[in-house]
Every structure is written in structure tokens, then in C-alpha cells.
Motif scaffolding. Sequence first.
Motif, PDB file in Angstrom:
ATOM      1  N   ASN A  65      -0.034   8.817   9.107  1.00 16.52           N
ATOM      2  CA  ASN A  65       1.284   9.319   9.496  1.00 16.52           C
ATOM      3  C   ASN A  65       2.391   8.418   8.956  1.00 16.52           C
ATOM      4  O   ASN A  65       3.431   8.895   8.486  1.00 16.52           O
ATOM      5  CB  ASN A  65       1.389   9.403  11.019  1.00 16.52           C
ATOM      6  CG  ASN A  65       0.475  10.457  11.614  1.00 16.52           C
ATOM      7  OD1 ASN A  65       0.068  11.387  10.918  1.00 16.52           O
ATOM      8  ND2 ASN A  65       0.137  10.313  12.870  1.00 16.52           N
ATOM      9  N   LEU A  66       2.166   7.111   9.035  1.00  8.43           N
ATOM     10  CA  LEU A  66       3.160   6.140   8.571  1.00  8.43           C
ATOM     11  C   LEU A  66       3.379   6.279   7.069  1.00  8.43           C
ATOM     12  O   LEU A  66       4.524   6.227   6.587  1.00  8.43           O
ATOM     13  CB  LEU A  66       2.692   4.734   8.919  1.00  8.43           C
ATOM     14  CG  LEU A  66       3.679   3.579   8.751  1.00  8.43           C
ATOM     15  CD1 LEU A  66       4.981   3.851   9.487  1.00  8.43           C
ATOM     16  CD2 LEU A  66       3.036   2.283   9.245  1.00  8.43           C
ATOM     17  N   ARG A  80       3.294   2.548  -0.666  1.00  7.43           N
ATOM     18  CA  ARG A  80       3.713   1.285  -0.072  1.00  7.43           C
ATOM     19  C   ARG A  80       2.575   0.646   0.727  1.00  7.43           C
ATOM     20  O   ARG A  80       2.490  -0.564   0.835  1.00  7.43           O
ATOM     21  CB  ARG A  80       4.927   1.510   0.838  1.00  7.43           C
ATOM     22  CG  ARG A  80       6.238   1.755   0.090  1.00  7.43           C
ATOM     23  CD  ARG A  80       7.405   1.845   1.061  1.00  7.43           C
ATOM     24  NE  ARG A  80       8.692   1.813   0.362  1.00  7.43           N
ATOM     25  CZ  ARG A  80       9.297   2.875  -0.140  1.00  7.43           C
ATOM     26  NH1 ARG A  80       8.727   4.067  -0.016  1.00  7.43           N
ATOM     27  NH2 ARG A  80      10.453   2.759  -0.767  1.00  7.43           N
ATOM     28  N   ILE A  81       1.740   1.498   1.307  1.00  7.66           N
ATOM     29  CA  ILE A  81       0.594   0.997   2.064  1.00  7.66           C
ATOM     30  C   ILE A  81      -0.675   1.396   1.318  1.00  7.66           C
ATOM     31  O   ILE A  81      -0.972   2.585   1.168  1.00  7.66           O
ATOM     32  CB  ILE A  81       0.559   1.573   3.487  1.00  7.66           C
ATOM     33  CG1 ILE A  81       1.829   1.197   4.256  1.00  7.66           C
ATOM     34  CG2 ILE A  81      -0.675   1.065   4.248  1.00  7.66           C
ATOM     35  CD1 ILE A  81       1.944   1.851   5.615  1.00  7.66           C
ATOM     36  N   LYS A  82      -1.390   0.405   0.836  1.00  8.62           N
ATOM     37  CA  LYS A  82      -2.623   0.666   0.098  1.00  8.62           C
ATOM     38  C   LYS A  82      -3.847   0.377   0.963  1.00  8.62           C
ATOM     39  O   LYS A  82      -3.832  -0.505   1.816  1.00  8.62           O
ATOM     40  CB  LYS A  82      -2.682  -0.198  -1.175  1.00  8.62           C
ATOM     41  CG  LYS A  82      -1.761   0.268  -2.285  1.00  8.62           C
ATOM     42  CD  LYS A  82      -2.010  -0.517  -3.565  1.00  8.62           C
ATOM     43  CE  LYS A  82      -1.159   0.014  -4.706  1.00  8.62           C
ATOM     44  NZ  LYS A  82      -1.402  -0.742  -5.959  1.00  8.62           N
ATOM     45  N   VAL A  94       2.549  -3.170   0.114  1.00  6.82           N
ATOM     46  CA  VAL A  94       2.838  -3.607  -1.245  1.00  6.82           C
ATOM     47  C   VAL A  94       4.343  -3.654  -1.479  1.00  6.82           C
ATOM     48  O   VAL A  94       5.064  -2.710  -1.166  1.00  6.82           O
ATOM     49  CB  VAL A  94       2.194  -2.650  -2.274  1.00  6.82           C
ATOM     50  CG1 VAL A  94       2.448  -3.140  -3.699  1.00  6.82           C
ATOM     51  CG2 VAL A  94       0.698  -2.536  -2.016  1.00  6.82           C
ATOM     52  N   SER A  95       4.819  -4.762  -2.036  1.00  6.76           N
ATOM     53  CA  SER A  95       6.234  -4.899  -2.368  1.00  6.76           C
ATOM     54  C   SER A  95       6.512  -4.265  -3.723  1.00  6.76           C
ATOM     55  O   SER A  95       5.581  -3.937  -4.473  1.00  6.76           O
ATOM     56  CB  SER A  95       6.651  -6.377  -2.388  1.00  6.76           C
ATOM     57  OG  SER A  95       6.039  -7.042  -3.482  1.00  6.76           O
ATOM     58  N   ASN A  96       7.784  -4.111  -4.058  1.00  2.71           N
ATOM     59  CA  ASN A  96       8.148  -3.555  -5.361  1.00  2.71           C
ATOM     60  C   ASN A  96       7.557  -4.369  -6.493  1.00  2.71           C
ATOM     61  O   ASN A  96       7.088  -3.830  -7.488  1.00  2.71           O
ATOM     62  CB  ASN A  96       9.677  -3.528  -5.506  1.00  2.71           C
ATOM     63  CG  ASN A  96      10.300  -2.360  -4.767  1.00  2.71           C
ATOM     64  OD1 ASN A  96       9.775  -1.269  -4.797  1.00  2.71           O
ATOM     65  ND2 ASN A  96      11.424  -2.610  -4.091  1.00  2.71           N
TER      66      ASN A  96
END
Length: 232
Positions: A200-201, A214-216, A226-228
Motif C-alpha cells: 500500500n505504501l 522508492r522501496i525495494k 532508496v534515495s535518488n
Amino acid sequence: MVKLLLADDDARLSDLIKEYFDGEGYDVTHAWNGREALELMAVNMPDIVILDVMMPELDGFETLKQIRNKSAVPVIMLTAKGDDIDRILGLEMGADDYLSKPFNPRELLARIKAILRRASQEREDDPTADIELSGVLLRRKDRTVYLSGELVELTTSEYTLLECMLMAPGQVLTKQELSEKALGRKLTMYDRSLDMHISNLRKKIGNLENGDPRIKTVRGVGYIFVSNEQGA
């Protein structure tokens, strides 16, 4: 005194829960269906809501949907034993946790305390310690999250999970670690609630500009925010 709203049309179970939680010092209000629960919430917002899935007039899913349109109040769903579809659907729609019937009231109490404890700890954090990373801004002062300047509506569990990961960017957080920190309990073999909250996030905060999530998932271990720079 914690205000608890219980919505369940099972008179025997409702009486048992009310009696038990009254004895634990909770202020319990009972609704026979989802429609009545929404009416009671409009008058006096509870600290936590317990929703049975199967109720007349307005079932638990539709009630949860309407609650989430207006509030991020913690919600625990009561589902039929072994009904994985109900549990998954409830978490997808924004429930913070679920419990299968029949259950021991002590287990429900433990789940409630874990959720309320997380919320209390978050309020006690430094209100100036905002976290901003990869286009996501988490404001602890009012427990809000913004994605590229746009407000993102998160449940209590989703917010806590995101906070845990933002505080450790680039680090792999195990499922057990996230479950204990964000959900307030040890991860059990068949508990899918953590995975559903992460799913969901992910949908709500989207991907990086390059299309990477963003979330692996680190298969067999856990998750990483994960950052840019890492995603580039």
C-alpha cells in the motif's frame, strides 16, 4: 482513558469484549453495524476502531472506506478464521491490523496497545525533526507526509513503516525488524500484514524520477528505502 469504538453485530462477542475492556480501563462504545459506527464517530471520534467484516446495513469494508476518506484513526478488522481474502482486502483498504475470529480478548488488547504505543512514541519525538528524502517529506510535528509537495494520506501503520525506513535510507531493514518496530509485534510465519502495508505504501509514494521504486524488496530478507542518488 482510551476511547474504543467496537462495531460488531455479534451480541455475545460484543458483550465479552466490552466487559473485558471496561475492566482494563477503556471507554468502549458499541455499534451494531457500520452505519451506526460512522454516526457515532461523527459525534465523538474514538482513539481506535474495531470493525467486524460481516455486518448488516454497512459491512466492515465499506465502513473502513468511509473512515479512510475522513480520518487516519487506527482500525483493526475482525475477520473469519482462515479467510485470507478478507484480511488482504482490509489491509489494502487501509486497516492497521486484523484479528481472526475466534480470538482471546487479551490478544486484541495486545494489538491495540501496540498500535497506541507507536502513536504515542511518535507524538513524543522531536517535532522539529522532519525527514526529507527523494521527494518525500515526513513531518513529525503533525504526522503528515508530502510527496513532491502534495499531501499523502497514510494510515498509522503506513506512516510508522515509512518513518522507520526514512531514518535508515539505503539500509536493508529485515521484515522481523520492521514488524517489531512499526507493527509492535514479532513476525509470524503466515502473517502477511507487513507485506500488505508495504504494498500500500509503495502505491502511495510511487517511484523515483528514473522509474525505480522508492522501496525495494531484498528477496528473503526485507526492504530498503532508496534515495535518488542510489536509484540513479
